[in-house]
Design a protein around this motif. Structure first.
Motif, PDB file in Angstrom:
ATOM      1  N   SER A  58       0.881  -1.382   0.290  1.00  0.00           N
ATOM      2  CA  SER A  58       0.010   0.007  -0.002  1.00  0.00           C
ATOM      3  C   SER A  58       0.891   1.337   0.194  1.00  0.00           C
ATOM      4  CB  SER A  58      -0.977  -0.129   1.233  1.00  0.00           C
ATOM      5  OG  SER A  58      -1.679  -1.155   1.366  1.00  0.00           O
ATOM      6  N   CYS A  59       0.487   2.261  -0.550  1.00  0.00           N
ATOM      7  CA  CYS A  59       1.318   3.502  -0.700  1.00  0.00           C
ATOM      8  C   CYS A  59       0.421   4.820  -0.760  1.00  0.00           C
ATOM      9  CB  CYS A  59       2.044   3.355  -2.172  1.00  0.00           C
ATOM     10  SG  CYS A  59       0.821   3.576  -3.522  1.00  0.00           S
ATOM     11  N   VAL A  60       1.117   5.826  -0.292  1.00  0.00           N
ATOM     12  CA  VAL A  60       0.610   7.084  -0.293  1.00  0.00           C
ATOM     13  C   VAL A  60       1.365   7.965  -1.412  1.00  0.00           C
ATOM     14  CG1 VAL A  60       0.579   9.424   0.798  1.00  0.00           C
ATOM     15  CG2 VAL A  60      -0.115   7.070   2.178  1.00  0.00           C
ATOM     16  N   LEU A  61       0.461   8.675  -2.293  1.00  0.00           N
ATOM     17  CA  LEU A  61       0.917   9.503  -3.491  1.00  0.00           C
ATOM     18  C   LEU A  61       1.619  10.415  -2.859  1.00  0.00           C
ATOM     19  CD1 LEU A  61      -1.890   9.124  -6.102  1.00  0.00           C
ATOM     20  CD2 LEU A  61       0.350   7.575  -6.066  1.00  0.00           C
ATOM     21  N   GLY A  62       2.720  10.830  -3.825  1.00  0.00           N
ATOM     22  CA  GLY A  62       3.356  12.188  -3.622  1.00  0.00           C
ATOM     23  C   GLY A  62       3.270  13.066  -4.826  1.00  0.00           C
ATOM     24  N   ARG A  63       4.294  13.707  -5.210  1.00  0.00           N
ATOM     25  CA  ARG A  63       3.982  14.532  -6.450  1.00  0.00           C
ATOM     26  C   ARG A  63       4.023  13.841  -7.899  1.00  0.00           C
ATOM     27  NH1 ARG A  63       9.242  15.903  -9.224  1.00  0.00           N
ATOM     28  NH2 ARG A  63      10.876  14.814  -8.199  1.00  0.00           N
ATOM     29  N   HIS A  64       3.379  14.539  -8.867  1.00  0.00           N
ATOM     30  CA  HIS A  64       3.446  13.681 -10.197  1.00  0.00           C
ATOM     31  C   HIS A  64       4.697  13.990 -10.746  1.00  0.00           C
ATOM     32  CE1 HIS A  64       2.653  13.964 -14.661  1.00  0.00           C
ATOM     33  NE2 HIS A  64       1.731  12.957 -14.195  1.00  0.00           N
ATOM     34  N   LEU A  65       5.450  13.189 -11.300  1.00  0.00           N
ATOM     35  CA  LEU A  65       6.853  13.024 -11.914  1.00  0.00           C
ATOM     36  C   LEU A  65       6.758  13.561 -13.366  1.00  0.00           C
ATOM     37  CD1 LEU A  65       8.077  10.058 -10.077  1.00  0.00           C
ATOM     38  CD2 LEU A  65       8.560  12.397  -9.472  1.00  0.00           C
ATOM     39  N   ARG A  66       6.225  12.651 -14.054  1.00  0.00           N
ATOM     40  CA  ARG A  66       6.201  12.941 -15.705  1.00  0.00           C
ATOM     41  C   ARG A  66       5.090  12.081 -16.420  1.00  0.00           C
ATOM     42  NH1 ARG A  66      11.512  12.641 -18.587  1.00  0.00           N
ATOM     43  NH2 ARG A  66      10.216  12.828 -20.354  1.00  0.00           N
ATOM     44  N   GLN A  67       4.823  12.401 -17.633  1.00  0.00           N
ATOM     45  CA  GLN A  67       3.928  11.428 -18.337  1.00  0.00           C
ATOM     46  C   GLN A  67       5.054  10.925 -19.400  1.00  0.00           C
ATOM     47  OE1 GLN A  67       0.978  12.553 -21.419  1.00  0.00           O
ATOM     48  NE2 GLN A  67      -0.485  12.275 -19.716  1.00  0.00           N
ATOM     49  N   VAL A  68       5.091   9.551 -19.672  1.00  0.00           N
ATOM     50  CA  VAL A  68       5.786   9.146 -20.853  1.00  0.00           C
ATOM     51  C   VAL A  68       4.762   8.596 -21.731  1.00  0.00           C
ATOM     52  CG1 VAL A  68       6.998   6.991 -21.324  1.00  0.00           C
ATOM     53  CG2 VAL A  68       7.469   8.302 -19.209  1.00  0.00           C
ATOM     54  N   SER A  69       5.047   8.940 -22.991  1.00  0.00           N
ATOM     55  CA  SER A  69       4.127   8.667 -24.242  1.00  0.00           C
ATOM     56  C   SER A  69       4.952   7.488 -25.192  1.00  0.00           C
ATOM     57  CB  SER A  69       3.937   9.658 -24.977  1.00  0.00           C
ATOM     58  OG  SER A  69       3.095  10.686 -24.030  1.00  0.00           O
ATOM     59  N   TYR A  70       4.242   6.496 -25.570  1.00  0.00           N
ATOM     60  CA  TYR A  70       4.969   5.631 -26.747  1.00  0.00           C
ATOM     61  C   TYR A  70       3.934   4.984 -27.503  1.00  0.00           C
ATOM     62  CZ  TYR A  70       4.640   2.481 -22.820  1.00  0.00           C
ATOM     63  OH  TYR A  70       3.864   1.523 -21.959  1.00  0.00           O
ATOM     64  N   SER A  71       3.985   4.202 -28.337  1.00  0.00           N
ATOM     65  CA  SER A  71       3.206   3.405 -29.163  1.00  0.00           C
ATOM     66  C   SER A  71       2.982   1.898 -28.741  1.00  0.00           C
ATOM     67  CB  SER A  71       3.455   3.698 -30.601  1.00  0.00           C
ATOM     68  OG  SER A  71       2.439   3.043 -31.478  1.00  0.00           O
ATOM     69  N   VAL A  72       1.795   1.411 -28.681  1.00  0.00           N
ATOM     70  CA  VAL A  72       1.780  -0.086 -28.615  1.00  0.00           C
ATOM     71  C   VAL A  72       1.041  -0.656 -29.791  1.00  0.00           C
ATOM     72  CG1 VAL A  72       0.886  -1.949 -27.045  1.00  0.00           C
ATOM     73  CG2 VAL A  72       1.822   0.249 -26.033  1.00  0.00           C
ATOM     74  N   ARG A  73       1.720  -1.500 -30.772  1.00  0.00           N
ATOM     75  CA  ARG A  73       1.129  -1.796 -31.837  1.00  0.00           C
ATOM     76  C   ARG A  73       0.094  -0.872 -32.412  1.00  0.00           C
ATOM     77  NH1 ARG A  73       0.780  -5.898 -28.164  1.00  0.00           N
ATOM     78  NH2 ARG A  73      -1.246  -5.357 -27.311  1.00  0.00           N
ATOM     79  N   GLY A  74       0.766   0.278 -32.608  1.00  0.00           N
ATOM     80  CA  GLY A  74       0.072   1.556 -33.589  1.00  0.00           C
ATOM     81  C   GLY A  74      -0.755   2.193 -32.682  1.00  0.00           C
ATOM     82  N   THR A  75      -0.915   2.042 -31.173  1.00  0.00           N
ATOM     83  CA  THR A  75      -1.990   2.669 -30.588  1.00  0.00           C
ATOM     84  C   THR A  75      -1.054   3.642 -29.745  1.00  0.00           C
ATOM     85  OG1 THR A  75      -3.661   1.002 -30.602  1.00  0.00           O
ATOM     86  CG2 THR A  75      -3.944   2.574 -28.864  1.00  0.00           C
ATOM     87  N   TYR A  81       3.213   9.056 -13.898  1.00  0.00           N
ATOM     88  CA  TYR A  81       4.044   8.462 -12.910  1.00  0.00           C
ATOM     89  C   TYR A  81       4.182   9.410 -11.806  1.00  0.00           C
ATOM     90  CZ  TYR A  81       5.815   4.591 -15.561  1.00  0.00           C
ATOM     91  OH  TYR A  81       6.337   3.661 -16.662  1.00  0.00           O
ATOM     92  N   PHE A  82       3.868   9.076 -10.757  1.00  0.00           N
ATOM     93  CA  PHE A  82       3.823   9.489  -9.321  1.00  0.00           C
ATOM     94  C   PHE A  82       4.875   9.182  -8.329  1.00  0.00           C
ATOM     95  CE2 PHE A  82      -0.529   9.721 -10.778  1.00  0.00           C
ATOM     96  CZ  PHE A  82      -0.767  11.257 -10.684  1.00  0.00           C
ATOM     97  N   ALA A  83       5.439   9.874  -7.456  1.00  0.00           N
ATOM     98  CA  ALA A  83       6.121   9.382  -6.425  1.00  0.00           C
ATOM     99  C   ALA A  83       4.932   8.824  -5.337  1.00  0.00           C
ATOM    100  CB  ALA A  83       6.890  10.425  -5.518  1.00  0.00           C
ATOM    101  N   ALA A  84       5.674   7.777  -4.907  1.00  0.00           N
ATOM    102  CA  ALA A  84       4.816   7.214  -3.688  1.00  0.00           C
ATOM    103  C   ALA A  84       5.477   6.342  -2.647  1.00  0.00           C
ATOM    104  CB  ALA A  84       3.880   5.942  -4.536  1.00  0.00           C
ATOM    105  N   GLU A  85       5.116   6.833  -1.660  1.00  0.00           N
ATOM    106  CA  GLU A  85       5.819   6.135  -0.201  1.00  0.00           C
ATOM    107  C   GLU A  85       5.124   4.780  -0.040  1.00  0.00           C
ATOM    108  OE1 GLU A  85       7.512   7.489   4.022  1.00  0.00           O
ATOM    109  OE2 GLU A  85       5.905   8.559   3.014  1.00  0.00           O
ATOM    110  N   ALA A  86       5.899   3.673   0.260  1.00  0.00           N
ATOM    111  CA  ALA A  86       5.373   2.557   0.577  1.00  0.00           C
ATOM    112  C   ALA A  86       4.965   2.684   2.209  1.00  0.00           C
ATOM    113  CB  ALA A  86       6.321   1.480   0.493  1.00  0.00           C
TER     114      ALA A  86
END
Length: 306
Positions: A58-75, A81-86
């Motif tokens: 279980s975790c508690v979210l922290g700041r937003h880190l970044r958004q990663v974009s890529y293609s999966v079979r043309g989609t 991604y967030f920081a998250a403390e266990a």
């Protein structure tokens, strides 16, 4: 568009920060925990769920880190991604992950298979893991001012507004706030009243953070928000559309943070992360000693994805 979310899961160990990396049997790779949104799920809720499913923690979210974009079979696919403390849990082998390793932050990049994961981890490492957080909420929908005959301070939430407030009651606890503050107007208070009730804390009214309290002296309103940010624990703050963009823009400029736009829909939330001031901070100090805004992430709606 495929939407997914994940986290840099971290914990303290002997004064250091350790990062959890997972090995996925299907792909034979080492990565950060992540996964696709379920129907009826928000991006932050997906990040928390995927962390627990893949790592057992279980975790508690922290700041937003970044958004990663890529293609999966043309989609096209995006992963937020967030920081998250266990906070609790233990790993067991599951359908997706057959091994988890906790590694010191400096050692973790070498094990990761993919460069985008290393970039996310580099963003996490850029700032302290434990930052001051404020969840700055614009009040939920309350109908049109022109259609309300009474005192505007007393204008209540609409049916749609109550649905937004209920959704915020589920969303905001993902960051584990401990305090709730609000501009005095009824629609602002009722937007976050449920959060305060769930936390069993008193809702603190903030006249400086209402439109009529802020604009006569914007600096005083800004200082009050920074005071809230530096108090113990994380804070929810409910305010108005005539105040939030100005405060966020000024804080970003003071912190050297570039924001291309500052949207502010009703029922939305700005996740604001601040550096902790060194030593004892006072509002009489030079602004250079004030807490600095280092990250700002906009959650347009607390309502789940249809």
């Amino acid at each position: 568009m495929i939407k997914a979310a994940g986290a840099v899961l971290w914990r303290e160990a002997d004064g250091d920060v350790e990062i959890a990396l997972v090995h996925r049997r299907r792909y034979d790779d080492w990565s950060l925990p992540k996964g696709k949104l379920d129907r009826g799920e928000t991006i932050p809720a997906c990040a928390v769920r995927e962390v627990e499913e893949e790592t057992g923690f279980s975790c508690v979210l922290g700041r937003h880190l970044r958004q990663v974009s890529y293609s999966v079979r043309g989609t096209a696919k995006t992963v937020d991604y967030f920081a998250a403390e266990a906070v609790s849990g233990t790993f067991t082998v599951n359908d997706e992950v057959d091994e988890l390793r906790w590694l010191p932050l400096a050692e973790a990049p070498a094990l990761l298979t993919y460069e985008p994961d290393r970039e996310v981890l580099a963003e996490f490492a850029r700032l302290p893991a434990d930052l001051s957080l404020v969840l700055l909420v614009r009040h939920a929908k309350a109908g049109k001012r022109s259609e309300w005959d009474g005192d505007d301070d007393l204008r209540p939430l609409s049916d749609a507004g109550w649905r937004q407030a209920a959704a915020l009651r589920s969303l905001l606890p993902l960051w584990s706030p401990t305090r709730v503050h609000s501009a005095p107007r009824v629609r602002c208070v009722d937007t976050v009243r449920g959060v305060a009730e769930d936390l069993s804390v008193e809702l603190v009214e903030e006249p400086r953070l209402s439109e009529e309290g802020y604009w006569p002296d914007p600096e005083a309103g800004l200082v009050r928000l920074l005071e809230v940010a530096t108090e113990e624990g994380r804070a929810v703050v409910s305010s108005q559309g005539g105040v939030i963009p100005s405060m966020v823009q000024t804080l970003a400029e003071m912190g050297g943070l570039r924001l291309d736009e500052i949207p502010c829909k009703k029922g939305s939330t700005w996740l604001l992360a601040f550096t902790r001031p060194f030593g004892t901070w006072s509002t009489s100090d030079s602004p250079s000693r004030w807490p600095a805004l280092v990250s700002a992430y906009y959650v347009a709606s607390a309502l789940p994805r249809p």
